[in-house]
Design an enzyme around this catalytic site. Structure first.
Site, mmCIF file in Angstrom:
data_model
loop_
_atom_site.group_PDB
_atom_site.id
_atom_site.type_symbol
_atom_site.label_atom_id
_atom_site.label_comp_id
_atom_site.label_asym_id
_atom_site.label_seq_id
_atom_site.Cartn_x
_atom_site.Cartn_y
_atom_site.Cartn_z
ATOM 1 N N SER A 76 0.766 -0.778 -0.349
ATOM 2 C CA SER A 76 -0.069 0.044 -0.255
ATOM 3 C C SER A 76 1.197 1.395 -0.505
ATOM 4 O O SER A 76 0.176 2.728 0.160
ATOM 5 C CB SER A 76 -1.415 0.008 1.242
ATOM 6 O OG SER A 76 -0.118 -0.623 2.253
ATOM 7 N N HIS A 128 -2.670 -3.095 -6.017
ATOM 8 C CA HIS A 128 -2.562 -2.723 -4.779
ATOM 9 C C HIS A 128 -4.728 -2.953 -4.866
ATOM 10 O O HIS A 128 -5.201 -2.063 -4.312
ATOM 11 C CB HIS A 128 -2.289 -1.390 -4.179
ATOM 12 C CG HIS A 128 -2.635 -0.676 -2.971
ATOM 13 N ND1 HIS A 128 -2.996 0.562 -2.576
ATOM 14 C CD2 HIS A 128 -2.773 -1.749 -1.640
ATOM 15 C CE1 HIS A 128 -4.155 0.207 -1.111
ATOM 16 N NE2 HIS A 128 -3.430 -0.810 -0.626
ATOM 17 N N GLU A 167 -5.401 -0.365 -7.193
ATOM 18 C CA GLU A 167 -4.340 0.876 -7.749
ATOM 19 C C GLU A 167 -3.536 -0.296 -8.909
ATOM 20 O O GLU A 167 -2.871 -1.145 -8.256
ATOM 21 C CB GLU A 167 -3.729 0.978 -6.330
ATOM 22 C CG GLU A 167 -4.879 2.400 -6.004
ATOM 23 C CD GLU A 167 -3.830 3.204 -4.469
ATOM 24 O OE1 GLU A 167 -4.113 4.503 -5.067
ATOM 25 O OE2 GLU A 167 -3.044 2.651 -4.082
ATOM 26 N N ASN A 191 -4.044 5.903 -0.050
ATOM 27 C CA ASN A 191 -3.235 6.106 0.969
ATOM 28 C C ASN A 191 -2.364 8.178 1.342
ATOM 29 O O ASN A 191 -2.588 8.333 2.233
ATOM 30 C CB ASN A 191 -2.063 5.349 1.326
ATOM 31 C CG ASN A 191 -2.814 3.807 2.447
ATOM 32 O OD1 ASN A 191 -3.797 4.294 2.396
ATOM 33 N ND2 ASN A 191 -3.014 2.499 1.917
#
Length: 293
Positions: A121, A142, A154, A192
């Protein structure tokens, strides 16, 4: 030519590994889960079965689909069982040294043309790829947590990732009925990079006494229309994971705005990691979660 993916290997029988196995099998892929502990494999298979059964009882899945998906999933503590897989996804803890050790163990048993991906991540795809024997067939895929519910994936290319690998990954994500977003290989990617500093700022707000756990979460749920408060979300993600991602951002971008809150560090040092450990910003050991601050 775009590689054909028919089988998925998953390294790591934790929450993310279970979720990736779940959605891959539902999409018709043969799935092989690998973990060093046979007990963790058994727990993972039981978890996937339970999650599929819950989808059946909720009317989101037929019992025939559940049975078909389960028939496609196997688990093993023998790394050699990953040998026939077309795509292997590493879903281990967010620790670069652990991931590098896994690649050193997994790469020698894979087919020469097998693709390798990481569910990281936050960590550099280019740097992780350099620890493998196939950087052109390595990339970041991800998934969001919980995998069966969240629609986004992702996709992150390293500097060496080949176009056929990227195209095959896009096709795989599309077959899972998920939406791919392409992120460049910078610390924490897109989701993130935006989400974790917000959570970190919520922890600073608590640390500085601006509001209590309950006040902060209520404010963001009702004032910003978030489905759950940032501190509740941090507990769900795992405070150790939150700290790890903030550290990657702080180290990778060298900007003081990404400094992990000292209170987050203290909770992790105490072993209060959120839901998975029974305590975080909330205490989960009773009937209902109670704020710990």
């Amino acid at each position: 030519m775009i590689p054909v993916i028919e089988s998925i290997g998953i390294v790591g029988a934790g929450q993310m590994g279970c979720g990736i196995a779940h959605v891959s099998a539902l999409a018709g892929y043969k799935v092989q889960i690998y973990d060093v502990s046979q007990d963790r494999i058994e727990t993972a298979l039981a978890t996937i079965n339970g999650n599929l059964a819950r989808q059946v009882s909720g009317g989101k899945l037929t019992d025939e689909s559940r049975t078909a998906a389960l028939s496609l999933i196997s688990g093993s503590a023998d790394v050699n069982d990953l040998a026939p897989m077309d795509l292997v996804i590493e879903a281990a803890t967010e620790d670069e040294s652990v991931k590098r050790r896994i690649y050193a163990q997994v790469c020698p048993v894979l087919k020469p043309d097998a693709m390798l991906a990481t569910n990281t991540s936050s960590l550099s795809i280019t740097r992780l790829a350099s620890a493998t024997d196939r950087p052109e067939r390595f990339m970041g895929i991800h998934f969001m947590n919980p995998v069966p519910v969240m629609k986004l994936v992702e996709l992150v290319r390293g500097i060496a990732t080949g176009e056929p690998t990227f195209s095959a990954a896009k096709q795989y994500v599309a077959k899972l009925d998920k939406t791919a977003t392409v992120a460049e290989d910078f610390p924490a990617f897109i989701v993130n990079r935006i989400l974790l500093p917000m959570i970190n700022e919520a922890i600073y707000t608590l640390y500085e006494g601006v509001g209590s756990v309950e006040a902060i979460d209520t404010a963001m749920k009702l004032g910003a229309n978030h489905p759950m408060g940032p501190l509740q979300l941090a507990d769900f993600i795992g405070l150790d994971t939150c700290l790890s991602i903030m550290q990657v951002l702080y180290d990778g971008l060298a900007d003081s705005k990404y400094r992990p809150c000292p209170l987050l560090v203290k909770y992790v040092e105490a072993g209060w990691l959120g839901r998975k450990s029974g305590r975080g910003f909330y205490d989960y050991r009773g009937e209902t979660p109670v704020p710990t601050r």
